[in-house]
Write a protein that holds these residues in place. Structure first.
Motif, short mmCIF file in Angstrom:
data_model
loop_
_atom_site.label_atom_id
_atom_site.label_comp_id
_atom_site.label_asym_id
_atom_site.label_seq_id
_atom_site.Cartn_x
_atom_site.Cartn_y
_atom_site.Cartn_z
N MET A 43 -0.56 31.18 10.38
CA MET A 43 0.87 31.40 10.25
C MET A 43 1.25 32.71 10.92
SD MET A 43 3.18 29.60 8.93
CE MET A 43 4.92 29.79 8.82
N LEU A 61 0.86 -1.18 0.00
CA LEU A 61 0.00 0.00 0.00
C LEU A 61 0.90 1.23 0.00
CD1 LEU A 61 -2.57 -1.09 2.69
CD2 LEU A 61 -2.92 -0.96 0.23
N THR A 62 0.31 2.29 -0.36
CA THR A 62 1.10 3.51 -0.35
C THR A 62 1.26 3.99 1.09
OG1 THR A 62 0.21 4.10 -2.47
CG2 THR A 62 1.24 5.85 -1.21
N PHE A 63 2.51 4.04 1.50
CA PHE A 63 2.77 4.52 2.85
C PHE A 63 2.79 6.04 2.83
CE2 PHE A 63 5.59 0.73 2.33
CZ PHE A 63 4.70 -0.16 2.86
N SER A 64 2.05 6.57 3.69
CA SER A 64 2.10 8.02 3.81
C SER A 64 3.19 8.36 4.82
CB SER A 64 0.75 8.55 4.30
OG SER A 64 0.88 9.90 4.60
N LEU A 65 4.27 8.85 4.33
CA LEU A 65 5.38 9.13 5.22
C LEU A 65 5.19 10.42 5.98
CD1 LEU A 65 8.35 8.15 2.93
CD2 LEU A 65 7.25 6.79 4.67
N LEU A 66 4.61 11.37 5.29
CA LEU A 66 4.44 12.65 5.96
C LEU A 66 3.26 13.35 5.34
CD1 LEU A 66 5.59 14.90 7.83
CD2 LEU A 66 6.85 15.72 5.87
N ASP A 67 2.40 13.82 6.16
CA ASP A 67 1.28 14.59 5.65
C ASP A 67 1.18 15.85 6.47
OD1 ASP A 67 -0.88 15.54 4.45
OD2 ASP A 67 -2.24 13.91 4.99
N LEU A 68 1.71 16.86 5.92
CA LEU A 68 1.76 18.13 6.64
C LEU A 68 0.78 19.07 5.97
CD1 LEU A 68 3.66 18.96 8.95
CD2 LEU A 68 5.03 20.15 7.27
N PRO A 69 -0.37 19.26 6.55
CA PRO A 69 -1.35 20.11 5.88
C PRO A 69 -0.87 21.57 5.86
CG PRO A 69 -2.07 19.58 8.07
CD PRO A 69 -0.81 18.83 7.86
N PRO A 70 -1.23 22.26 4.86
CA PRO A 70 -0.80 23.66 4.79
C PRO A 70 -1.46 24.49 5.88
CG PRO A 70 -2.31 23.17 3.02
CD PRO A 70 -2.01 21.88 3.68
N VAL A 71 -0.72 25.43 6.35
CA VAL A 71 -1.24 26.32 7.39
C VAL A 71 -1.75 27.57 6.70
CG1 VAL A 71 -0.65 27.54 9.48
CG2 VAL A 71 0.53 25.44 8.93
#
Lengths: 144, 1040
Positions: B501, B486-496
């Motif tokens: 900000m 499966l596709t591993f989601s290594l990092l999911d950083l949603p935009p701020v």
């Protein structure tokens, strides 16, 4: 995305190639299809290792575009060396390190592997502070 | 030279080399030219050997070499040939002519060259060999990679590795030229070189003129000098050279002017370059020879030819050493690995061999050298070594400063060479170990283009490896399954978003934390939570002991506020106090109401001081006639009245029932307790010690018990008028129970059997007395019926009340605690009937009394005038019967009997014939007998006075009351009172012995109208006289 990302992919090989070449011609090959249970790639252990490295190296790290390439290389080498010491026999390790600046942009990183799910595995850990994020992914592929 | 730029790792030092080269060039241009000659000379030997060998070689190899060469060229070099105007033949032919020429010329200088070569070459070759020998391998590999050349290569490898290598190199180069190598380098290189060469050439051509002039003189000198060293060197050489040069220059200029020729020339020059770059002596030889080629117009093919021939030469030379490719490879490996020294040796050998047969050398080579020099000068890339040689000779001829400078440079160069040597040595060793074993050590020149060979060989190697890997993988893939993870989601950083900000970066600026409050909603700062007041309280149930409840904690207000209450004591006190208060209130009320007192006064009899009337006008007592009165022996003021059923129905709840009222004579306004009974009560009595139990016998033969202590809640209560009345039903009833022993006829009398009264009075200490008194309930009750059956019941108090009722005690009211257990049945009729009075039939027993002094004995009144004496234990008693004074049987009913309450063993008996007898317990006959006291009227009531031992009262059936005072008169009653018009129904006497002040004696009279009044007798009959009991005893003794 304006932040610089640097990645390096060192590949550690446990065995010399020449040996296998010589063996190949002589007789019918025998293959080890499954790793010894104790030497299996254990994500939890590896995660601890990666986590320790991240904590140690990036505790007070600030993002600076000049230093990051070296840092990624160093990190990947460190992790790779540590993994080698852990005795995952006949495993090829791929360590990927990505460091990016935290500027509020969205980042999505994914990996996909074509492998033997019985023997191969991966683990990753993320470190984040105010100025940067760092993702270390370690893939262990069994060399039959 | 520019070609170096394209070379691989071995030319890593190129920039440096170029620089050096440039320096040298400058120097050369400014300085004398003749050192170049020397250099050429030093190179000559190589060339010489080639030339020397060539003829023979050609002869030997021509047959097999040429066809192959043609074939090669034809197969590979069609593109190349087409642009050329000339044919293969032409190209071949011309160089040959040139060579012959050179042969003839070169002979003269042989010795000189040899010598010099011997001197210089070891050093050069040491370096050059290193570089040169390293490279051939990749070149060869690359060549092998090409599919076309493979077959030929094999053949050639068989013949000789070096030769084959050379051949391959050449062919490769040709191919590259034709096709334009895929790697792109050659094209660039080609173009670049073209430009560069032209530039160089133009420069040089200008220089050359000048140089030639100088050279001519310098050469003379040099020649002289060289002649000093060596023997032969003709002056002609220089001239020849000049001539030739000029001639060639002209030719070259012509060529350059002809655009059609440029391509060819360039090609050839490049070949020269590549050859020159090879550091091997052989290569140099070849390079030198090729440099000669430009003398002819057909340069390109010439070069090819030379290469071939050179290869052939070498092949021949070294055939002896290297028979086969494999042999060669091993040899070369050995040679390479030990280090530069060995290689140098080998090189020496080579040169020796090459030089050995140098005889055909022609001086005309010098011309070639000139040309070569020019080319070299122009194109020289990294041929440092050859340049290095120059200074040595220069030193002698140059000024001291120059010399010094040159020396320095030389040293620097040497040092550099050494370094390179070391580096290359290392590299060679490394490579020798790591490289493919199959690759033969060919002497490929060091050249950028040859790096393509290296990569080719690498590619080849990687291909073989890849094949192996592939085979391996195919085998493995049969055994394992690969799948897509499966596709591993290594990092999911949603935009701020921008605001966040901003806030994150600057939001906290210019703020500071003033205070923190817990529980943010609560704005009140003073109280967050209210303190909870706690206190410990305990209680105990059941409430035994003095401490029933309390609190813990010393500061507890409750603890101090709550006094410790002795509940039983309080209840006792309250009970007593209430009684007193109630009595007082009653008296107050009576005093306040004059209407009552006059009535009472009116009702007072002559014999009484005062009288009071019990309030029988209560709703439930109206229209009820009193059938019986009974007073308690212990609680003298307590009287119970038995009311019959009402004449007219008034209250449905009480219709048909008999009512018993317990009165306190001091509280005449109302009864203390109201008791209900279904059947008619014939007789009743109180419990002996405390008047809380009431026993009653009914006409149906049952014995009832009321427990007056019972909680009123378990009983039925009715609201009558404006107040509630509790109507208590019997706690225990023998009605319907114990049918075998129960009475079958109306109960004539119920008497308590108690010893304690006597014991108290006699002051005899009994071990059981205290215990019995404490319990208060260890007594029996006897009930007598007409037929002479005396039942004795044991009064039992249950330890615990059961509100649910009891299954075993069916006569018990739910919640009741008193029950009667049948103890014994005494058949009095039997003891009476076997007497001599049997003929009278069965005697009726009318009354029973137990001796106060001895409860085991009792007397029973019968209807025969006789009084029977019996015991409960069937003991023999002395007078069995108490008889009247008159003898004979008379039908006289002894209805009433009474023992003296003062402990005297005497009792009174009243008879229906109006006679009253005073009996002593010990005698059968009465002490006294009064027959006419009542005028023959039947005695219905007879009681001793409770205050005076010598006084008793009697009642006859005509409602007259008689008072007897034995001390006053023993003949008849002292007073007589007729109760009229309201007839007297029942009478009892209550009174208290003299204590402090208030001894009283009262008669409770029940009238026929249903009213009950209390008559307090006059002091005369109530107050005892002094020593009355003694006087009575005296009287009685006298009567005996």
């Amino acid at each position: 995305m304006t932040s610089t990302t640097a990645a390096s992919l060192p590949i550690g090989t446990a065995e010399g190639l020449l040996e296998t070449e010589k063996n190949a011609g002589e007789s019918e090959n025998t293959y080890i299809l499954r790793p010894v249970f104790q030497q299996r790639f254990r994500p939890s252990v590896v995660k601890d290792c990666i986590h320790a490295v991240l904590k140690e190296e990036l505790a007070n790290a600030e993002y600076s575009p000049e230093e990051m390439p070296q840092l990624t290389k160093r990190l990947s080498e460190t992790v790779k060396d540590k993994l080698k010491e852990m005795g995952f026999d006949r495993y090829k390790m791929v360590v990927q390190v990505v460091i990016g600046e935290q500027r509020g942009e969205g980042v999505f990183m994914a990996a996909r592997c074509f492998w033997d799910a019985d023997t191969d595995n991966y683990i990753h850990d993320v470190f984040m502070n105010d100025s940067l994020f760092c993702v270390i992914a370690a893939f262990g592929c069994f060399y039959y | 030279m520019t070609s170096e730029n394209t070379s691989g790792p071995h030319t890593s030092g190129n920039p440096k080399g170029d620089k050096k080269h440039r320096e040298k060039k400058l120097r050369k241009e400014s300085e004398v030219d003749f050192p170049e000659d020397k250099e050429q000379k030093h190179r000559d030997p190589d060339r010489d050997t080639k030339h020397r060998e060539r003829p023979a070689e050609r002869d030997g190899h021509a047959s097999r070499e040429n066809p192959r060469g043609d074939r090669d060229r034809e197969s590979q070099g069609k593109g190349k040939r087409t642009p050329e105007t000339g044919t293969d033949k032409g190209t071949k032919r011309i160089p040959r002519a040139g060579r012959e020429k050179s042969h003839s010329r070169g002979k003269d200088r042989d010795k000189d060259r040899e010598r010099r070569a011997r001197r210089e070459e070891p050093r050069q070759t040491a370096q050059h060999n290193l570089l040169g020998w390293q490279l051939p391998e990749p070149a060869e590999r690359r060549a092998r990679a090409g599919s076309k050349a493979r077959a030929e290569e094999k053949e050639r490898r068989d013949e000789g590795s070096e030769w084959g290598d050379e051949e391959r190199e050449r062919r490769y180069r040709e191919r590259k030229l034709q096709y334009g190598d895929s790697q792109g380098n050659p094209v660039q290189y080609w173009l670049y070189k073209e430009g560069g060469e032209r530039r160089h050439k133009r420069q040089k051509e200008a220089d050359r003129e000048r140089r030639h002039r100088e050279k001519s003189s310098v050469r003379e000198k040099r020649d002289k000098h060289s002649r000093e060293k060596s023997n032969s060197f003709s002056d002609k050489e220089g001239e020849d050279r000049h001539r030739e040069k000029r001639h060639r220059e002209g030719a070259r200029l012509d060529e350059e002017r002809h655009p059609g020729d440029t391509g060819r020339k360039e090609r050839s020059s490049r070949e020269e370059l590549t050859k020159r770059e090879s550091k091997d002596s052989e290569h140099r030889n070849r390079g030198a020879s090729s440099r000669r080629d430009p003398t002819s117009s057909q340069e390109g093919s010439c070069a090819l030819w030379y290469a071939e021939s050179l290869v052939r030469n070498n092949g021949k030379d070294k055939d002896s050493r290297k028979k086969s490719c494999r042999e060669g490879s091993t040899v070369w490996k050995q040679a390479l690995s030990p280090g530069s020294a060995e290689i140098a040796e080998i090189e020496k050998e080579d040169t020796d061999i090459e030089n050995a047969g140098t005889d055909e050398y022609t001086p005309c080579l010098e011309d070639d050298f000139e040309d070569y020099e020019d080319d070299f000068e122009v194109c020289d890339g990294d041929d440092d070594v050859s340049n290095e040689l120059e200074p040595k000779e220069k030193i002698e001829e140059l000024p001291l400063a120059r010399k010094k400078e040159i020396q320095e440079i030389q040293e620097a160069i040497n040092a550099e060479n050494e370094r390179i040597g070391e580096l290359s040595c290392k590299l060679s060793q490394k490579r020798g170990l790591t490289e493919d074993a199959n690759s033969s050590p060919s002497r490929a020149p060091v050249c950028g283009i040859f790096m393509d060979f290296a990569t080719a060989s690498r590619r080849q190697k990687s291909r073989t490896q890849a094949l192996k890997q592939k085979a391996r993988s195919t085998k493995l893939l049969r055994l394992i399954d690969l799948d897509f993870s499966l596709t591993f989601s290594l990092l999911d950083l949603p935009p701020v978003n921008e605001y966040d900000m901003y806030i994150r970066n600057f939001g906290r600026k210019n703020t500071k934390q003033a205070y923190v409050q817990y529980n943010e909603d609560n704005v009140d700062r003073d109280t967050q939570t209210e303190e909870v007041e706690t206190k410990g309280v305990w209680s105990q149930h059941p409430a035994e002991g003095t401490a029933v409840s309390g609190g813990s904690g010393s500061g507890d207000p409750c603890d101090t506020g709550a006094p410790k209450v002795n509940t039983p004591r309080l209840s006792r006190f309250l009970r007593a106090a209430c009684q007193v208060i109630a009595v007082l209130l009653e008296e107050d009320r009576m005093a306040a109401e004059p209407s009552w007192s006059p009535a009472a006064q009116d009702s007072a009899l002559r014999i009484s001081d005062s009288a009071s009337q019990l309030n029988t006008s209560l709703p439930f007592l109206q229209n009820r006639k009193v059938s019986c009165l009974c007073a308690s022996q212990v609680q003298r003021q307590t009287v119970v009245s038995v009311h019959g059923p009402p004449g007219a129905a008034s209250d449905p709840a009480l219709d048909g029932r008999h009512v018993l009222c317990v009165w306190d004579i001091w509280q005449p306004s109302g009864p203390q307790k109201v008791l209900l009974c279904e059947s008619e009560v014939t007789c009743c009595c109180f419990s002996p010690f405390k008047a809380f139990l009431l026993f009653a016998g009914t006409v149906h033969g049952s014995v009832l018990v009321w427990d007056l202590r019972e909680d009123s809640r378990i009983h039925h209560y009715v609201k009558l008028g404006d107040c509630f009345w509790t109507f208590r039903t019997a706690t225990f009833s023998t009605d319907g129970l114990l049918t075998s022993v129960n009475h079958r006829g109306p109960v004539q009398a119920v008497e308590p059997i108690s010893t304690s009264v006597y014991k108290k009075q006699s002051f005899v200490l009994s071990p059981f007395s205290t215990q019995e008194e404490m319990s208060g309930l260890s007594f029996h009750v006897a009930s007598l019926e007409e037929s002479g059956v005396l039942n004795v019941w044991v009064v039992v108090e249950l330890p615990k009340a059961d509100l649910a009722g009891s299954l075993s005690d069916l006569g018990l009211i739910p919640g009741g605690r008193i029950k009667l257990v049948h103890s014994a049945t005494i058949q009095l009729s039997d003891s009476l009937s076997h007497r001599r009075y049997e003929f009278w039939g069965a005697a009726q027993t009318l009354s029973v009394k137990f001796l106060p002094s001895d409860p085991g004995h009792f007397i029973v009144g019968t209807d025969t005038g006789l009084i029977s004496h019996g015991t409960r234990q069937d003991l023999r008693v002395s007078p069995k019967l108490y008889k009247p004074q008159q003898c004979g049987m008379r039908p006289v009913r002894v209805h009433v009997m009474d023992f003296s309450p003062f402990g005297e063993p005497i009792f009174l008996a009243g008879c229906s014939d109006g006679s009253i007898r005073l009996h002593q317990l010990t005698s059968e006959r009465p002490l006294l007998q009064w027959d006419g006291g009542t005028d023959g009227r039947a005695i219905t009531g007879l009681r001793w006075s409770l205050t005076r031992p010598a006084v008793f009262l009697a009642q006859d059936d005509t409602s007259c009351i008689y008072i007897w005072d034995l001390l006053e008169s023993d003949l008849g009653p002292v007073a007589k009172q007729l109760i009229s018009p309201d007839k007297l129904v029942a009478m009892t006497i209550v009174g208290e012995a003299e204590k402090a002040s208030g001894g009283f004696l009262a008669l409770v009279l029940a009238r026929a109208s249903g009213s009950v009044d209390v008559q307090f007798l006059k002091r005369v009959w109530a107050a005892p006289a002094g020593d009355e009991l003694g006087r009575l005893r005296l009287l009685l003794r006298g009567a005996l």
